[in-house]
Enzyme design. Structure first.
Site, mmCIF file in Angstrom:
data_model
loop_
_atom_site.group_PDB
_atom_site.id
_atom_site.type_symbol
_atom_site.label_atom_id
_atom_site.label_comp_id
_atom_site.label_asym_id
_atom_site.label_seq_id
_atom_site.Cartn_x
_atom_site.Cartn_y
_atom_site.Cartn_z
ATOM 1 N N CYS A 141 0.844 -1.192 0.000
ATOM 2 C CA CYS A 141 0.000 0.000 0.000
ATOM 3 C C CYS A 141 0.876 1.238 0.000
ATOM 4 O O CYS A 141 0.496 2.284 0.510
ATOM 5 C CB CYS A 141 -0.868 -0.024 1.251
ATOM 6 S SG CYS A 141 0.143 -0.399 2.698
ATOM 7 N N LYS A 148 1.814 2.903 3.571
ATOM 8 C CA LYS A 148 1.127 4.061 4.153
ATOM 9 C C LYS A 148 0.653 3.745 5.568
ATOM 10 O O LYS A 148 0.326 2.606 5.881
ATOM 11 C CB LYS A 148 -0.097 4.426 3.306
ATOM 12 C CG LYS A 148 0.235 5.354 2.157
ATOM 13 C CD LYS A 148 -0.885 5.416 1.175
ATOM 14 C CE LYS A 148 -1.921 6.454 1.570
ATOM 15 N NZ LYS A 148 -2.794 6.762 0.417
ATOM 16 N N ASP A 159 -8.683 16.425 -0.863
ATOM 17 C CA ASP A 159 -8.931 15.769 -2.151
ATOM 18 C C ASP A 159 -7.655 15.043 -2.553
ATOM 19 O O ASP A 159 -6.747 14.886 -1.748
ATOM 20 C CB ASP A 159 -9.353 16.831 -3.174
ATOM 21 C CG ASP A 159 -10.354 16.258 -4.163
ATOM 22 O OD1 ASP A 159 -10.032 15.220 -4.777
ATOM 23 O OD2 ASP A 159 -11.453 16.833 -4.298
ATOM 24 N N ASP A 160 -7.576 14.616 -3.820
ATOM 25 C CA ASP A 160 -6.372 13.894 -4.237
ATOM 26 C C ASP A 160 -5.128 14.789 -4.170
ATOM 27 O O ASP A 160 -4.019 14.318 -3.965
ATOM 28 C CB ASP A 160 -6.549 13.371 -5.667
ATOM 29 C CG ASP A 160 -7.571 12.238 -5.683
ATOM 30 O OD1 ASP A 160 -7.707 11.557 -4.646
ATOM 31 O OD2 ASP A 160 -8.253 12.059 -6.701
ATOM 32 N N ASP A 200 12.544 19.961 1.523
ATOM 33 C CA ASP A 200 13.580 19.512 2.461
ATOM 34 C C ASP A 200 13.027 18.347 3.257
ATOM 35 O O ASP A 200 11.833 18.317 3.552
ATOM 36 C CB ASP A 200 13.937 20.635 3.446
ATOM 37 C CG ASP A 200 15.210 21.326 3.050
ATOM 38 O OD1 ASP A 200 16.213 20.627 2.885
ATOM 39 O OD2 ASP A 200 15.183 22.564 2.906
ATOM 40 N N GLY A 251 -0.268 16.001 2.464
ATOM 41 C CA GLY A 251 0.962 15.310 2.789
ATOM 42 C C GLY A 251 0.849 13.817 2.543
ATOM 43 O O GLY A 251 -0.174 13.320 2.061
ATOM 44 N N HIS A 252 1.898 13.135 2.889
ATOM 45 C CA HIS A 252 1.930 11.683 2.743
ATOM 46 C C HIS A 252 2.667 11.127 3.946
ATOM 47 O O HIS A 252 3.727 11.622 4.317
ATOM 48 C CB HIS A 252 2.659 11.303 1.455
ATOM 49 C CG HIS A 252 2.827 9.821 1.311
ATOM 50 N ND1 HIS A 252 1.924 9.038 0.639
ATOM 51 C CD2 HIS A 252 3.788 8.988 1.775
ATOM 52 C CE1 HIS A 252 2.329 7.770 0.713
ATOM 53 N NE2 HIS A 252 3.453 7.722 1.378
ATOM 54 N N THR A 253 2.082 10.097 4.554
ATOM 55 C CA THR A 253 2.721 9.487 5.717
ATOM 56 C C THR A 253 2.944 8.011 5.446
ATOM 57 O O THR A 253 1.989 7.292 5.145
ATOM 58 C CB THR A 253 1.830 9.650 6.964
ATOM 59 O OG1 THR A 253 1.483 11.029 7.079
ATOM 60 C CG2 THR A 253 2.550 9.224 8.217
ATOM 61 N N ASP A 277 20.259 30.597 2.907
ATOM 62 C CA ASP A 277 20.165 30.074 4.276
ATOM 63 C C ASP A 277 21.210 28.988 4.457
ATOM 64 O O ASP A 277 21.521 28.238 3.531
ATOM 65 C CB ASP A 277 18.753 29.563 4.605
ATOM 66 C CG ASP A 277 18.330 28.387 3.754
ATOM 67 O OD1 ASP A 277 18.713 28.354 2.563
ATOM 68 O OD2 ASP A 277 17.618 27.507 4.265
#
Ligand SMILES: Cc1cc2nc3c(=O)[nH]c(=O)nc-3n(C[C@H](O)[C@H](O)[C@H](O)COP(=O)(O)OP(=O)(O)OC[C@H]3O[C@@H](n4cnc5c(N)ncnc54)[C@H](O)[C@@H]3O)c2cc1C
Length: 759
Positions: free
Chosen positions: A420, A423, A452-453, A470, A543-545, A633
């Site tokens: 998957c 995820k 949404d997507d 980053d 985001g993605h986890t 920076d």
């Protein structure tokens, strides 16, 4: 850090870093408990050892000799140190409420927060007296007092309120030290007068007559005015008044009387004694809640009441550690009975001490040497720590899990399918993220408020979009602070361009484990990140986890600049004559490399984290307003790497003043010890850019120009006529270490663009 191979099954949270908890940490460090995660919540990183405090006041010990470095000890124990103050406990939810961070969940909780001065019942005491308790805060108060006495013209009158061992010892230690201070300043040491007041009929009422007489004699010989049966009931700017109507004039009033429990405990529902201390049973569990333990001064053993003394707090450490283990494993707890007689070694300030035990009392310089030997040996156990080998966790956890938890734990250690995209489960994610509140912006058309997507954001007319990304793995055990640093680091690129942050998407890797633990980890980390993003008015839009071995966090950030990119701060605009300004100190790479090896002091790490959490947003605006011709920076390539990235496209050379570099406390020491970041060798390849590299190599700050930075400051070139006002403005904005660290030169014949000035 917690072993990534072992999922966290239970959380033991330790509130306060007192004498009992340091013993618990040491014990868990020596014998880790599979599946158990320890978290210490403490206001202070350096916890004082009470036995040596009078010796510190007298000037016999340095600050570090009398303090246990909790940061190092926690690291040794594989525990998380959360620098914060507990303000309450939500026992129904099983969470500790803190001043500056989201609530911290526990399975088992232990409280070792010492005592709090009870001054409110004496008019003026809180305003005009210097409390010794809590002893961890006394150092600051003592240094201020020292300064006032140094500056005070003529005789300084000092009154100490409290005739117990603490009060007597403090009086004699202060007198010894202050006399030496005056002598060293070329003043008459007799410009001091001391009063000691106690409401009791005698001093040291809990000690035997031999000991009392010894101290009465010393106090008389040293000219201390002793007032017995003198209960202080009013304090004003320079005067004490007793219940008997006696008045004592005093320039300094030190309060060493009876203390009580912290006021916030009364709202926890835990049973307290009449002084506000938590009532505990023989197993050190609170009488109210078996999941909550207490030890040290804050605990009142209902079956075995004892004097409040560090010796009891230390002795409770081993049984507390054992019972905390047993509690998480669901085993029967062991009762503990404190000793009824104990040895007190009470010093007279001048390297002389009196030993008191039951009816015995002996004294002499040898007693002081004995005490010194005992105390130093005790401190060595906590301050001389070796890095423990990462041990494979062989023993299966003996923690009893329910059916659901067992399934989750097996799944966490078993080979994850990854099909998957590895995820994290949707429920965990939505629960963890649902509690967060990212800022809303009108130009975010589809974001987390209507997931949404993908997110949809508008680029306002006349604006162009700036993109950056980053990502890095956690380098500290505190997920909340890590979240802050990661967000700050990612925003750094946006601000360095002079852009406004608009939106961010997060990319997260989190180790598998029990759902509740994963959820909280995500929540803590993202709470920190959201605070930083919200402060920058940057909307988190998605985001993605995924699951991974180690905790990691990064952001893709979008910013907005004027379409006319002349206003963008680039790396390429440097002009000869410009002044190089750096907004924050360097040294994070070497300091965190040392932290891993238990070679960094806790306060160095604290200061580095504060610096990493400071946003570059205001600094960038300030640089822009002062006509910055180029800016970047500081991150992974280090100062030299980023400077060369600026000089090359600008077609200039530059001079760096090593002595002017702002450097984080401790970074020179860790470099000198040869402790460098693993990125350092890569960065050092750029030494070929240095014109006088050979002569600079031995300079103590030379390695620091290659030191990789996390969430580092901004490096900018500013027209020379505006540099001074720019620096002043930066400092006024809170960039207190901002400095002019060099200047831009016309490109010369030499191949190497950078020249170092060594002093
Ligand atoms: C001058 C003086 C000399 C003394 N000398 C001796 C001696 O020689 N021998 C002896 O046995 N005893 C001595 N004592 C008594 C001794 O100081 C105490 O008994 C001892 O410090 C109690 O230890 P503790 O572990 O309970 O708490 P503490 O040592 O007070 O530690 C409390 C810890 O909790 C933290 N903390 C407090 N509140 C919070 C919160 N809300 N959230 C998070 N963290 C918190 C603090 O920062 C600190 O780290 C002396 C006392 C005084 C005043």
């Amino acid at each position: 850090m917690q072993s990534p191979d072992q999922p966290v099954l239970r959380d033991i949270v330790l509130v306060g870093g007192g004498h009992s908890h340091v013993v618990v940490l040491k014990r868990f460090g020596m014998h880790p408990e599979p599946g158990v995660r320890l978290t210490v919540i403490c206001r202070d990183t350096h916890t004082p050892y009470s036995g040596m405090l009078p010796g510190y006041i007298a000037g016999h010990y340095s600050y570090d000799e009398v303090h246990i470095d909790l940061s190092r000890l926690a690291r040794f124990a594989g525990a998380r140190l959360f620098r914060d103050e507990a303000l309450g406990i939500d026992r129904d939810a099983g969470k500790v409420l803190c001043r500056n961070r989201p609530p911290v969940p526990y399975d088992v909780l232990s409280i070792n927060i010492g005592a709090t001065p009870q001054m409110s019942h004496v008019a003026g005491a809180a305003e005009y007296a210097v409390p010794v308790k809590p002893i961890n805060g006394f150092n600051e108060r003592w240094l201020l007092l020292l300064e006032r006495v140094r500056k005070h013209a003529g005789v300084t009158r000092i009154a100490v309120v409290g005739g117990g061992a603490g009060g007597v010892e403090m009086t004699l230690a202060m007198q010894y030290r202050l006399r030496n201070e005056l002598r060293a300043a070329g003043r008459n040491p007799d410009e001091l007068s001391f009063h000691l007041l106690t409401s009791d009929a005698v001093i040291l009422p809990t000690h035997n007559a031999l000991v009392r007489r010894a101290f009465e004699r010393v106090l008389a010989e040293r000219g201390v005015d002793l007032h017995c049966n003198a209960e202080v009931n009013e304090v004003s700017a320079a005067r004490l008044r007793t219940a008997g109507g006696e008045t004592v004039d005093a320039d300094e009033i030190v309060w060493v009387t009876h203390a009580g429990g912290a006021p916030w405990l009364s709202k926890t529902g835990l049973a307290l004694d009449t002084d506000g201390f938590i009532q505990v049973t023989d197993t050190l569990q609170t009488v109210t809640d078996p999941k909550v333990f207490a030890a040290g001064d804050i605990a009142s053993m209902t079956n075995h009441p004892r004097e409040k003394a560090g010796v009891f707090a230390v002795r409770q450490g081993p049984p507390l550690a054992e019972n905390l283990r047993r509690a998480v494993e669901g085993r029967a707890l062991q009762p503990y009975r404190p000793q009824s007689k104990w040895l007190a070694l009470i010093s007279t300030g001048d390297r002389y001490a009196v030993a008191s035990r039951g009816a015995l009392g002996v004294q002499g310089a040898w007693v002081w040497r004995w005490k010194d030997w005992i105390d130093r040996r005790f401190m060595l156990k906590f301050n001389q720590l070796a890095v423990m080998e990462t041990r494979p966790i062989e023993a299966p956890s003996s923690i009893k899990l329910d059916q659901e938890e067992t399934a989750q734990a097996i799944s966490a250690v078993a080979m994850r399918c990854g099909g998957c995209g590895a995820k994290v489960g949707a429920t965990v994610l939505s629960r963890a993220l649902g509690a967060l509140h990212p800022v809303d912006r009108d130009d975010v058309l589809i974001g987390l408020h209507a997931p949404d997507d993908a997110a949809v954001v508008r680029v306002p007319p006349g604006k162009a979009m700036v993109h950056t990304v980053d990502f890095f793995r956690a380098f500290i055990d505190d997920p909340y602070i890590f979240g802050k640093v990661a967000a700050n680091h990612a925003l750094g690129d946006i601000f360095a361009m002079g852009a406004e942050a608009q939106s961010a998407t997060a990319i997260v890797t989190v180790p598998a484990g029990l759902e509740a633990k994963v959820e909280d980890l995500l929540f803590q980390m993202m709470s920190g990140a959201i605070e930083v993003l919200n402060d920058a008015n940057c909307a988190l839009v998605g985001g993605h986890t995924g699951e991974g071995k180690e905790l990691a966090l990064g952001f893709a950030v979008n910013g907005l600049v004027d379409e006319n990119i002349a206003s963008v701060m680039k790396k390429s605009g440097m002009r000869p004559g410009d002044v190089l300004i750096l907004t924050k100190p360097i040294g994070t790479g070497t300091l965190f490399a040392a932290h891993v090896r238990l070679a960094a002091r806790g306060r160095w790490i604290d200061a580095a984290l504060v610096s990493m959490c400071q946003s570059n947003r205001l600094g960038a605006q300030c640089l822009l307003e002062h006509g910055a011709t180029a800016c970047t920076d500081l991150t992974g390539f280090g100062l030299l790497g980023h400077l060369v990235e600026m000089t090359r496209p600008s077609g200039v050379d530059a001079e760096l003043y090593l002595a002017a570099l702002p450097v984080l406390e401790g970074a020179e020491e860790t470099c000198a010890a040869g402790i460098l970041s693993s990125l350092q060798p890569d960065n050092m390849r750029l030494r070929r850019a240095l014109r006088n590299q050979r002569e600079a190599t031995g300079h103590p700050r030379y390695p620091l120009i290659f030191d990789p930075q996390t969430a580092g400051g901004l490096l900018a070139s500013i027209p020379p006529e505006r540099a001074e006002t720019c620096l002043k403005a930066l400092r006024a904005l809170g960039y207190t270490h901002a400095a002019a660290i060099g200047r831009v030169l016309v490109q010369g014949e030499a191949l190497e663009p950078i020249v170092l000035t060594l002093n």
